[in-house]
Design a protein around this motif. Structure first.
Motif, PDB file in Angstrom:
ATOM      1  N   ASP A  10       0.820  -1.217   0.000  1.00 10.42           N
ATOM      2  CA  ASP A  10       0.000   0.000   0.000  1.00 10.42           C
ATOM      3  C   ASP A  10       0.854   1.267   0.000  1.00 10.42           C
ATOM      4  O   ASP A  10       0.390   2.332  -0.404  1.00 10.42           O
ATOM      5  N   GLU A  11       2.108   1.161   0.443  1.00  6.77           N
ATOM      6  CA  GLU A  11       3.007   2.321   0.454  1.00  6.77           C
ATOM      7  C   GLU A  11       3.179   2.924  -0.936  1.00  6.77           C
ATOM      8  O   GLU A  11       3.497   4.095  -1.073  1.00  6.77           O
ATOM      9  N   TYR A  12       2.988   2.106  -1.963  1.00  5.41           N
ATOM     10  CA  TYR A  12       3.248   2.541  -3.333  1.00  5.41           C
ATOM     11  C   TYR A  12       1.964   2.836  -4.102  1.00  5.41           C
ATOM     12  O   TYR A  12       1.991   3.007  -5.319  1.00  5.41           O
ATOM     13  N   ARG A  13       0.850   2.911  -3.407  1.00  3.02           N
ATOM     14  CA  ARG A  13      -0.433   3.192  -4.047  1.00  3.02           C
ATOM     15  C   ARG A  13      -0.389   4.530  -4.792  1.00  3.02           C
ATOM     16  O   ARG A  13       0.182   5.497  -4.317  1.00  3.02           O
ATOM     17  N   GLY A  14      -0.976   4.544  -5.968  1.00  2.00           N
ATOM     18  CA  GLY A  14      -1.050   5.764  -6.764  1.00  2.00           C
ATOM     19  C   GLY A  14       0.138   5.990  -7.676  1.00  2.00           C
ATOM     20  O   GLY A  14       0.172   6.960  -8.430  1.00  2.00           O
ATOM     21  N   MET A  15       1.125   5.104  -7.636  1.00  2.00           N
ATOM     22  CA  MET A  15       2.323   5.266  -8.472  1.00  2.00           C
ATOM     23  C   MET A  15       2.212   4.475  -9.777  1.00  2.00           C
ATOM     24  O   MET A  15       3.139   4.450 -10.571  1.00  2.00           O
ATOM     25  N   HIS A  16       1.083   3.801 -10.002  1.00  2.27           N
ATOM     26  CA  HIS A  16       0.812   3.028 -11.219  1.00  2.27           C
ATOM     27  C   HIS A  16       1.794   1.879 -11.417  1.00  2.27           C
ATOM     28  O   HIS A  16       2.044   1.465 -12.542  1.00  2.27           O
ATOM     29  N   LEU A  17       2.354   1.375 -10.329  1.00  2.00           N
ATOM     30  CA  LEU A  17       3.298   0.267 -10.425  1.00  2.00           C
ATOM     31  C   LEU A  17       2.608  -1.022 -10.853  1.00  2.00           C
ATOM     32  O   LEU A  17       3.212  -1.848 -11.539  1.00  2.00           O
ATOM     33  N   ALA A  18       1.362  -1.209 -10.486  1.00  2.00           N
ATOM     34  CA  ALA A  18       0.644  -2.426 -10.870  1.00  2.00           C
ATOM     35  C   ALA A  18       0.475  -2.489 -12.389  1.00  2.00           C
ATOM     36  O   ALA A  18       0.633  -3.559 -12.990  1.00  2.00           O
ATOM     37  N   SER A  19       0.182  -1.368 -13.011  1.00  2.00           N
ATOM     38  CA  SER A  19       0.056  -1.338 -14.469  1.00  2.00           C
ATOM     39  C   SER A  19       1.395  -1.634 -15.134  1.00  2.00           C
ATOM     40  O   SER A  19       1.466  -2.377 -16.114  1.00  2.00           O
ATOM     41  N   TYR A  20       2.456  -1.070 -14.592  1.00  2.00           N
ATOM     42  CA  TYR A  20       3.798  -1.332 -15.114  1.00  2.00           C
ATOM     43  C   TYR A  20       4.151  -2.804 -14.943  1.00  2.00           C
ATOM     44  O   TYR A  20       4.680  -3.444 -15.866  1.00  2.00           O
ATOM     45  N   LEU A  21       3.851  -3.367 -13.787  1.00  2.00           N
ATOM     46  CA  LEU A  21       4.133  -4.770 -13.527  1.00  2.00           C
ATOM     47  C   LEU A  21       3.353  -5.668 -14.482  1.00  2.00           C
ATOM     48  O   LEU A  21       3.906  -6.606 -15.062  1.00  2.00           O
ATOM     49  N   MET A  22       2.071  -5.391 -14.677  1.00  2.85           N
ATOM     50  CA  MET A  22       1.240  -6.183 -15.582  1.00  2.85           C
ATOM     51  C   MET A  22       1.796  -6.129 -16.997  1.00  2.85           C
ATOM     52  O   MET A  22       1.948  -7.158 -17.665  1.00  2.85           O
TER      53      MET A  22
END
Length: 80
Positions: A10-22
């Motif tokens: 949750d510390e990284y929420r809003g950084m769009h890391l999930a989209s980058y990871l996907m």
């Protein structure tokens, strides 16, 4: 078939890391010849549903499993 379980703090929420990871996972597997991808998630997990839909996955229906809390998952598929 590869099964990946991934979580981002949750510390990284809003950084769009999930989209980058996907995107990175799809690209990595595409380079290995994979052309069909499937994701399933809890029916209440709107965040993951949003991420996979943004990545081009299409909702295909529900999957029934043996989870006593919620025996259904929403299934998504991407074919390239």
């Amino acid at each position: 078939m590869a099964i990946h379980r991934v979580a981002i703090s949750d510390e990284y929420r809003g950084m769009h890391l999930a989209s980058y990871l996907m995107s990175s996972l799809i690209s990595m597997h595409y380079a290995e010849g994979v052309r069909s991808y499937r994701v399933d998630t809890f029916r209440t997990n709107d965040v993951v549903q949003h991420i996979v839909e943004d990545a081009g996955f299409v909702k295909r229906g529900n999957i029934k499993n043996t989870d006593p809390i919620d025996p259904y998952r929403v299934a998504f598929e991407l074919n390239l």
